[in-house]
Scaffold this motif. Structure first.
Motif, PDB file in Angstrom:
ATOM      1  N   ASP A  53       0.846  -1.196   0.000  1.00  0.00           N
ATOM      2  CA  ASP A  53       0.000   0.000   0.000  1.00  0.00           C
ATOM      3  C   ASP A  53       0.879   1.243   0.000  1.00  0.00           C
ATOM      4  OD1 ASP A  53       0.810   0.534   2.653  1.00  0.00           O
ATOM      5  OD2 ASP A  53      -0.933  -0.486   3.503  1.00  0.00           O
ATOM      6  N   ALA A  54       0.233   2.400  -0.066  1.00  0.00           N
ATOM      7  CA  ALA A  54       0.969   3.658  -0.193  1.00  0.00           C
ATOM      8  C   ALA A  54       1.891   3.913   0.988  1.00  0.00           C
ATOM      9  CB  ALA A  54      -0.018   4.811  -0.354  1.00  0.00           C
ATOM     10  N   TRP A  55       1.525   3.407   2.158  1.00  0.00           N
ATOM     11  CA  TRP A  55       2.352   3.625   3.341  1.00  0.00           C
ATOM     12  C   TRP A  55       3.661   2.856   3.275  1.00  0.00           C
ATOM     13  CZ3 TRP A  55       1.079   7.757   5.793  1.00  0.00           C
ATOM     14  CH2 TRP A  55      -0.262   8.175   5.762  1.00  0.00           C
ATOM     15  N   ASP A  56       3.664   1.723   2.592  1.00  0.00           N
ATOM     16  CA  ASP A  56       4.919   0.994   2.399  1.00  0.00           C
ATOM     17  C   ASP A  56       5.916   1.855   1.627  1.00  0.00           C
ATOM     18  OD1 ASP A  56       4.093  -1.468   3.645  1.00  0.00           O
ATOM     19  OD2 ASP A  56       2.901  -1.890   1.865  1.00  0.00           O
ATOM     20  N   VAL A  57       5.426   2.544   0.619  1.00  0.00           N
ATOM     21  CA  VAL A  57       6.282   3.425  -0.176  1.00  0.00           C
ATOM     22  C   VAL A  57       6.672   4.661   0.632  1.00  0.00           C
ATOM     23  CG1 VAL A  57       6.489   4.690  -2.349  1.00  0.00           C
ATOM     24  CG2 VAL A  57       5.096   2.610  -2.248  1.00  0.00           C
ATOM     25  N   ALA A  58       5.721   5.217   1.375  1.00  0.00           N
ATOM     26  CA  ALA A  58       5.988   6.414   2.173  1.00  0.00           C
ATOM     27  C   ALA A  58       7.053   6.159   3.229  1.00  0.00           C
ATOM     28  CB  ALA A  58       4.699   6.897   2.826  1.00  0.00           C
ATOM     29  N   ASN A  59       7.022   4.984   3.856  1.00  0.00           N
ATOM     30  CA  ASN A  59       8.022   4.662   4.879  1.00  0.00           C
ATOM     31  C   ASN A  59       9.423   4.605   4.289  1.00  0.00           C
ATOM     32  OD1 ASN A  59       6.236   4.502   7.065  1.00  0.00           O
ATOM     33  ND2 ASN A  59       5.725   2.373   6.598  1.00  0.00           N
ATOM     34  N   ALA A  60       9.537   4.073   3.065  1.00  0.00           N
ATOM     35  CA  ALA A  60      10.836   4.028   2.404  1.00  0.00           C
ATOM     36  C   ALA A  60      11.323   5.437   2.068  1.00  0.00           C
ATOM     37  CB  ALA A  60      10.755   3.180   1.140  1.00  0.00           C
ATOM     38  N   ALA A  61      10.419   6.273   1.586  1.00  0.00           N
ATOM     39  CA  ALA A  61      10.785   7.656   1.257  1.00  0.00           C
ATOM     40  C   ALA A  61      11.223   8.407   2.508  1.00  0.00           C
ATOM     41  CB  ALA A  61       9.611   8.359   0.584  1.00  0.00           C
ATOM     42  N   LEU A  62      10.496   8.219   3.599  1.00  0.00           N
ATOM     43  CA  LEU A  62      10.856   8.869   4.859  1.00  0.00           C
ATOM     44  C   LEU A  62      12.273   8.496   5.274  1.00  0.00           C
ATOM     45  CD1 LEU A  62      10.380  10.389   7.532  1.00  0.00           C
ATOM     46  CD2 LEU A  62       9.270   8.304   8.396  1.00  0.00           C
ATOM     47  N   PHE A  63      12.589   7.211   5.236  1.00  0.00           N
ATOM     48  CA  PHE A  63      13.940   6.792   5.604  1.00  0.00           C
ATOM     49  C   PHE A  63      14.994   7.479   4.748  1.00  0.00           C
ATOM     50  CE2 PHE A  63      17.477   3.832   4.665  1.00  0.00           C
ATOM     51  CZ  PHE A  63      18.140   3.952   5.878  1.00  0.00           C
ATOM     52  N   LEU A  64      14.772   7.518   3.449  1.00  0.00           N
ATOM     53  CA  LEU A  64      15.784   8.056   2.545  1.00  0.00           C
ATOM     54  C   LEU A  64      16.030   9.549   2.740  1.00  0.00           C
ATOM     55  CD1 LEU A  64      15.004   6.128  -0.748  1.00  0.00           C
ATOM     56  CD2 LEU A  64      17.031   5.886   0.709  1.00  0.00           C
ATOM     57  N   VAL A  65      15.027  10.316   3.163  1.00  0.00           N
ATOM     58  CA  VAL A  65      15.232  11.752   3.364  1.00  0.00           C
ATOM     59  C   VAL A  65      15.693  12.081   4.778  1.00  0.00           C
ATOM     60  CG1 VAL A  65      13.520  12.326   1.600  1.00  0.00           C
ATOM     61  CG2 VAL A  65      12.824  12.288   4.011  1.00  0.00           C
ATOM     62  N   SER A  66      15.754  11.091   5.645  1.00  0.00           N
ATOM     63  CA  SER A  66      16.108  11.321   7.046  1.00  0.00           C
ATOM     64  C   SER A  66      17.618  11.336   7.247  1.00  0.00           C
ATOM     65  CB  SER A  66      15.497  10.232   7.925  1.00  0.00           C
ATOM     66  OG  SER A  66      16.163   8.991   7.725  1.00  0.00           O
ATOM     67  N   TYR A  98      24.331   8.514   4.726  1.00  0.00           N
ATOM     68  CA  TYR A  98      25.442   7.992   3.935  1.00  0.00           C
ATOM     69  C   TYR A  98      24.936   7.180   2.742  1.00  0.00           C
ATOM     70  CZ  TYR A  98      30.287   6.411   3.251  1.00  0.00           C
ATOM     71  OH  TYR A  98      31.549   6.181   2.755  1.00  0.00           O
ATOM     72  N   ILE A  99      23.683   7.397   2.389  1.00  0.00           N
ATOM     73  CA  ILE A  99      23.075   6.661   1.278  1.00  0.00           C
ATOM     74  C   ILE A  99      22.751   7.635   0.152  1.00  0.00           C
ATOM     75  CG2 ILE A  99      21.125   5.242   0.533  1.00  0.00           C
ATOM     76  CD1 ILE A  99      20.900   4.252   3.426  1.00  0.00           C
ATOM     77  N   THR A 100      23.324   7.408  -0.998  1.00  0.00           N
ATOM     78  CA  THR A 100      23.008   8.234  -2.165  1.00  0.00           C
ATOM     79  C   THR A 100      23.211   7.410  -3.429  1.00  0.00           C
ATOM     80  OG1 THR A 100      23.282  10.441  -3.148  1.00  0.00           O
ATOM     81  CG2 THR A 100      25.302   9.251  -2.560  1.00  0.00           C
ATOM     82  N   GLY A 101      22.440   7.718  -4.451  1.00  0.00           N
ATOM     83  CA  GLY A 101      22.539   7.028  -5.728  1.00  0.00           C
ATOM     84  C   GLY A 101      21.981   5.613  -5.715  1.00  0.00           C
ATOM     85  N   GLN A 102      21.068   5.336  -4.785  1.00  0.00           N
ATOM     86  CA  GLN A 102      20.579   3.974  -4.615  1.00  0.00           C
ATOM     87  C   GLN A 102      19.090   3.847  -4.945  1.00  0.00           C
ATOM     88  OE1 GLN A 102      22.896   1.560  -3.923  1.00  0.00           O
ATOM     89  NE2 GLN A 102      24.222   3.358  -4.194  1.00  0.00           N
ATOM     90  N   ASN A 103      18.690   2.615  -5.218  1.00  0.00           N
ATOM     91  CA  ASN A 103      17.278   2.274  -5.399  1.00  0.00           C
ATOM     92  C   ASN A 103      16.822   1.438  -4.210  1.00  0.00           C
ATOM     93  OD1 ASN A 103      17.473   3.344  -8.040  1.00  0.00           O
ATOM     94  ND2 ASN A 103      18.061   1.355  -8.857  1.00  0.00           N
ATOM     95  N   ILE A 104      15.705   1.823  -3.611  1.00  0.00           N
ATOM     96  CA  ILE A 104      15.065   0.952  -2.629  1.00  0.00           C
ATOM     97  C   ILE A 104      13.809   0.387  -3.288  1.00  0.00           C
ATOM     98  CG2 ILE A 104      13.766   0.845  -0.482  1.00  0.00           C
ATOM     99  CD1 ILE A 104      15.721   2.548   0.846  1.00  0.00           C
ATOM    100  N   VAL A 105      13.812  -0.921  -3.494  1.00  0.00           N
ATOM    101  CA  VAL A 105      12.701  -1.595  -4.164  1.00  0.00           C
ATOM    102  C   VAL A 105      11.693  -2.045  -3.109  1.00  0.00           C
ATOM    103  CG1 VAL A 105      12.036  -3.476  -5.688  1.00  0.00           C
ATOM    104  CG2 VAL A 105      14.244  -2.320  -6.013  1.00  0.00           C
ATOM    105  N   VAL A 106      10.453  -1.606  -3.269  1.00  0.00           N
ATOM    106  CA  VAL A 106       9.385  -1.908  -2.311  1.00  0.00           C
ATOM    107  C   VAL A 106       8.343  -2.739  -3.058  1.00  0.00           C
ATOM    108  CG1 VAL A 106       7.726  -0.912  -0.685  1.00  0.00           C
ATOM    109  CG2 VAL A 106       9.845   0.318  -1.205  1.00  0.00           C
ATOM    110  N   ASP A 107       8.566  -4.065  -3.102  1.00  0.00           N
ATOM    111  CA  ASP A 107       7.752  -4.853  -4.032  1.00  0.00           C
ATOM    112  C   ASP A 107       7.335  -6.231  -3.512  1.00  0.00           C
ATOM    113  OD1 ASP A 107      10.102  -6.324  -4.126  1.00  0.00           O
ATOM    114  OD2 ASP A 107      10.202  -6.401  -6.316  1.00  0.00           O
ATOM    115  N   GLY A 108       7.532  -6.507  -2.227  1.00  0.00           N
ATOM    116  CA  GLY A 108       7.127  -7.812  -1.707  1.00  0.00           C
ATOM    117  C   GLY A 108       7.882  -8.972  -2.314  1.00  0.00           C
TER     118      GLY A 108
END
Length: 269
Positions: free
Chosen positions: A232-245, A250-260
């Protein structure tokens, strides 16, 4: 952890098309606001953005919205300028617009191809064009998250060549730009959602499933995922929150795949 107190987050595509459910952009905006961010959003349809604004403000958050055409440089520049005039900084940028139209190169019209490229890809360039110079001048830099799709990683059962091509391009755009700006304290990463249940998904089901049978379309999608359910949308939102926090500092240029697990899966034996 994951606090964003006082940070200004510019988000495109945060509109909520209905009063029910949660779209990805609305969930990201709300999640960031819950963690203390000030939201400044641009959306094609103002009334849809105002739904998200009302939800955020109901919880005590701060959200400003403007009608914005993310395929038009003047409109995007106006959005960025309005945010800067109000808050004087942009700490976070989230690009969440996107649309999928069916077709392969042989039968997709040039007009549809151009529309897909402009909305899905050019929009990411335009926001970066105006926001990156701001972030690199800030002592604290900034963080950008672009929302892509697993359609940019693999064929997902539908002929949607323009959508797949642009979503793949977003990932490489992000990686390349992340390296260029790594020394300037500006981080860029991509969230790559899989099959996500949203109001937009339901609209696609009514549009493309046989006889508009939404329930049957959804039943077809769930078994494709190793976890046996869509996200659901919250699964994606949680990943986005982590990446901007700061926790992802020390994380840049990466893909976080949220796909079960779907992109790791070749089918059930």
């Amino acid at each position: 952890m994951l606090r964003l107190d006082g940070r200004v987050a510019l988000i495109t595509g945060l509109g909520q098309t209905t009063e029910e459910g949660w779209g990805i952009g609305a969930a990201i905006a709300t999640k960031l606001a819950q963690q203390g961010a000030i939201i400044f959003g641009g959306n094609r349809t103002l009334i849809a953005a105002q739904r998200t604004k009302a939800r955020i403000e109901k919880e005590g958050g701060v959200c400003n919205v403007l009608e914005t055409d993310v395929t038009d440089s003047t409109s995007v520049e106006s959005l960025v300028d309005a945010c800067m005039q109000r808050y004087g900084r942009i700490d976070i940028l989230v690009n969440n617009v996107g649309k999928s139209e069916p077709g392969c190169p042989a039968n997709m019209s040039e007009e549809v191809w151009d529309q897909q490229v402009d909305l899905n890809l050019k929009s990411v360039y335009l926001t970066g064009h105006f926001v990156l110079p701001i972030m690199e001048k800030q002592q604290t830099g900034g963080s950008i998250v672009n929302v892509s799709s697993i359609a940019g990683l693999r064929y997902i059962g539908k002929p949607q060549v323009a959508y797949s091509a642009t979503k793949a391009a977003i990932m490489q755009f992000t990686k390349t730009t992340a390296v260029i700006y790594a020394e300037k304290k500006v981080r860029l990463n991509t969230v790559v959602p899989g099959l996500i249940y949203t109001p937009y998904t339901r609209a696609l089901a009514r549009r493309y499933s046989p006889e508009g049978n939404e329930a049957e379309y959804m039943r077809m999608r769930d078994p494709q995922v190793p976890m046996r359910r869509m996200g659901d949308a919250w699964d994606v939102a949680n990943a986005a929150l982590f990446l901007v926090s700061d926790e992802a500092g020390y994380i840049t240029g990466q893909n976080i795949v949220v796909d079960g697990g779907i992109t790791s899966f070749t089918g059930r034996a």
